[in-house]
Design a protein around this motif. Structure first.
Motif, PDB file in Angstrom:
ATOM      1  N   MET A   1      43.251  38.720  36.988  1.00 35.74           N
ATOM      2  CA  MET A   1      44.466  39.030  37.463  1.00 35.74           C
ATOM      3  C   MET A   1      44.583  39.699  38.873  1.00 35.74           C
ATOM      4  O   MET A   1      43.705  40.454  39.056  1.00 35.74           O
ATOM      5  CB  MET A   1      44.888  40.061  36.420  1.00 35.74           C
ATOM      6  CG  MET A   1      46.418  39.925  36.139  1.00 35.74           C
ATOM      7  SD  MET A   1      47.054  40.967  34.916  1.00 35.74           S
ATOM      8  CE  MET A   1      46.778  40.465  33.398  1.00 35.74           C
ATOM      9  N   THR A   2      45.489  39.546  39.569  1.00 36.34           N
ATOM     10  CA  THR A   2      45.835  40.362  40.986  1.00 36.34           C
ATOM     11  C   THR A   2      46.192  41.726  40.773  1.00 36.34           C
ATOM     12  O   THR A   2      46.820  41.936  39.659  1.00 36.34           O
ATOM     13  CB  THR A   2      46.370  39.270  41.888  1.00 36.34           C
ATOM     14  OG1 THR A   2      47.809  39.546  41.448  1.00 36.34           O
ATOM     15  CG2 THR A   2      46.091  38.032  42.052  1.00 36.34           C
ATOM     16  N   MET A   3      45.845  42.423  41.732  1.00 35.57           N
ATOM     17  CA  MET A   3      46.587  43.803  41.851  1.00 35.57           C
ATOM     18  C   MET A   3      47.920  44.029  41.681  1.00 35.57           C
ATOM     19  O   MET A   3      48.639  44.356  40.848  1.00 35.57           O
ATOM     20  CB  MET A   3      45.918  44.612  42.860  1.00 35.57           C
ATOM     21  CG  MET A   3      46.575  45.995  42.945  1.00 35.57           C
ATOM     22  SD  MET A   3      45.624  46.786  41.553  1.00 35.57           S
ATOM     23  CE  MET A   3      45.492  48.520  42.051  1.00 35.57           C
ATOM     24  N   ASP A   4      48.687  42.749  42.319  1.00 36.62           N
ATOM     25  CA  ASP A   4      50.195  42.815  42.220  1.00 36.62           C
ATOM     26  C   ASP A   4      50.465  42.485  40.771  1.00 36.62           C
ATOM     27  O   ASP A   4      51.342  43.150  40.257  1.00 36.62           O
ATOM     28  CB  ASP A   4      50.808  41.805  43.124  1.00 36.62           C
ATOM     29  CG  ASP A   4      50.606  42.215  44.714  1.00 36.62           C
ATOM     30  OD1 ASP A   4      50.244  43.444  44.817  1.00 36.62           O
ATOM     31  OD2 ASP A   4      50.461  41.471  45.534  1.00 36.62           O
ATOM     32  N   ARG A   5      49.942  41.734  40.080  1.00 31.52           N
ATOM     33  CA  ARG A   5      50.223  41.448  38.596  1.00 31.52           C
ATOM     34  C   ARG A   5      49.936  42.501  37.684  1.00 31.52           C
ATOM     35  O   ARG A   5      50.808  42.869  36.816  1.00 31.52           O
ATOM     36  CB  ARG A   5      49.676  40.142  38.300  1.00 31.52           C
ATOM     37  CG  ARG A   5      50.309  38.741  38.919  1.00 31.52           C
ATOM     38  CD  ARG A   5      49.703  37.628  38.429  1.00 31.52           C
ATOM     39  NE  ARG A   5      50.116  37.387  37.053  1.00 31.52           N
ATOM     40  CZ  ARG A   5      49.797  36.448  36.250  1.00 31.52           C
ATOM     41  NH1 ARG A   5      48.685  35.808  36.745  1.00 31.52           N
ATOM     42  NH2 ARG A   5      50.363  36.233  35.130  1.00 31.52           N
ATOM     43  N   SER A   7      49.932  45.607  38.620  1.00 30.97           N
ATOM     44  CA  SER A   7      50.745  46.724  38.817  1.00 30.97           C
ATOM     45  C   SER A   7      52.325  46.330  38.334  1.00 30.97           C
ATOM     46  O   SER A   7      53.039  47.316  37.754  1.00 30.97           O
ATOM     47  CB  SER A   7      51.001  46.937  40.278  1.00 30.97           C
ATOM     48  OG  SER A   7      49.938  47.406  40.950  1.00 30.97           O
ATOM     49  N   ALA A   8      52.610  45.217  38.409  1.00 32.72           N
ATOM     50  CA  ALA A   8      53.848  44.653  37.677  1.00 32.72           C
ATOM     51  C   ALA A   8      53.803  44.851  36.159  1.00 32.72           C
ATOM     52  O   ALA A   8      55.010  45.013  35.758  1.00 32.72           O
ATOM     53  CB  ALA A   8      54.408  43.069  38.175  1.00 32.72           C
ATOM     54  N   ARG A 101      41.900  44.261  33.911  1.00 32.79           N
ATOM     55  CA  ARG A 101      41.927  43.510  35.137  1.00 32.79           C
ATOM     56  C   ARG A 101      40.222  43.297  35.534  1.00 32.79           C
ATOM     57  O   ARG A 101      40.134  42.407  36.344  1.00 32.79           O
ATOM     58  CB  ARG A 101      42.395  44.497  36.352  1.00 32.79           C
ATOM     59  CG  ARG A 101      42.516  43.850  37.599  1.00 32.79           C
ATOM     60  CD  ARG A 101      43.179  45.107  38.556  1.00 32.79           C
ATOM     61  NE  ARG A 101      41.817  45.957  38.928  1.00 32.79           N
ATOM     62  CZ  ARG A 101      41.961  46.310  40.176  1.00 32.79           C
ATOM     63  NH1 ARG A 101      42.619  45.966  41.086  1.00 32.79           N
ATOM     64  NH2 ARG A 101      41.009  46.976  40.464  1.00 32.79           N
ATOM     65  N   ARG A 102      39.582  44.064  35.086  1.00 32.35           N
ATOM     66  CA  ARG A 102      37.997  43.812  35.520  1.00 32.35           C
ATOM     67  C   ARG A 102      37.565  42.625  34.842  1.00 32.35           C
ATOM     68  O   ARG A 102      37.458  41.971  33.941  1.00 32.35           O
ATOM     69  CB  ARG A 102      37.348  45.130  35.011  1.00 32.35           C
ATOM     70  CG  ARG A 102      37.997  46.265  35.583  1.00 32.35           C
ATOM     71  CD  ARG A 102      37.128  47.519  35.210  1.00 32.35           C
ATOM     72  NE  ARG A 102      37.624  48.636  35.871  1.00 32.35           N
ATOM     73  CZ  ARG A 102      37.430  49.875  35.475  1.00 32.35           C
ATOM     74  NH1 ARG A 102      36.406  50.099  34.722  1.00 32.35           N
ATOM     75  NH2 ARG A 102      38.003  50.692  35.939  1.00 32.35           N
TER      76      ARG A 102
END
Length: 102
Positions: A1-5, A7-8, A101-102
């Protein structure tokens, strides 16, 4: 998962202090703010306490209306506790979302 997703996802799930206080102000005597903040057991206890107090007040023709003092006291104490409850809830959400996320 990307950082933007990530954070969203956190932004979607985090709890709002404003919403918690609005629920507390308008529906706090039935524990709505506690349900919103992920504390369903204490929310249910507050709801049950309000319901029992209402029934006892009606049955006693108002003689037991002093029982509303307990509900009101809990309601006022929650006004002071809401910021820490929101912060704790949002911390747990962040830990869960960002660790996945990791």
């Amino acid at each position: 998962m990307t950082m933007d997703r990530t954070s969203a996802q956190y932004d979607i799930e985090k709890k709002s202090l404003l919403v918690a206080y609005l629920l507390w102000f308008f529906l706090g005597y039935v524990g709505a703010h506690r349900f919103y903040l992920g504390r369903p057991i204490s929310g249910f206890v507050m709801l049950a306490l309000s319901a029992v107090t209402l029934v006892l007040t009606l049955v006693s023709f108002g003689f037991l209306s002093f029982l509303w003092f307990a509900v009101g006291l809990w309601w006022l104490i929650d006004a002071l506790l809401i910021p820490s409850i929101v912060a704790g809830r949002n911390t747990r959400i962040a830990d869960r979302v960002f660790s996945s996320r990791r």
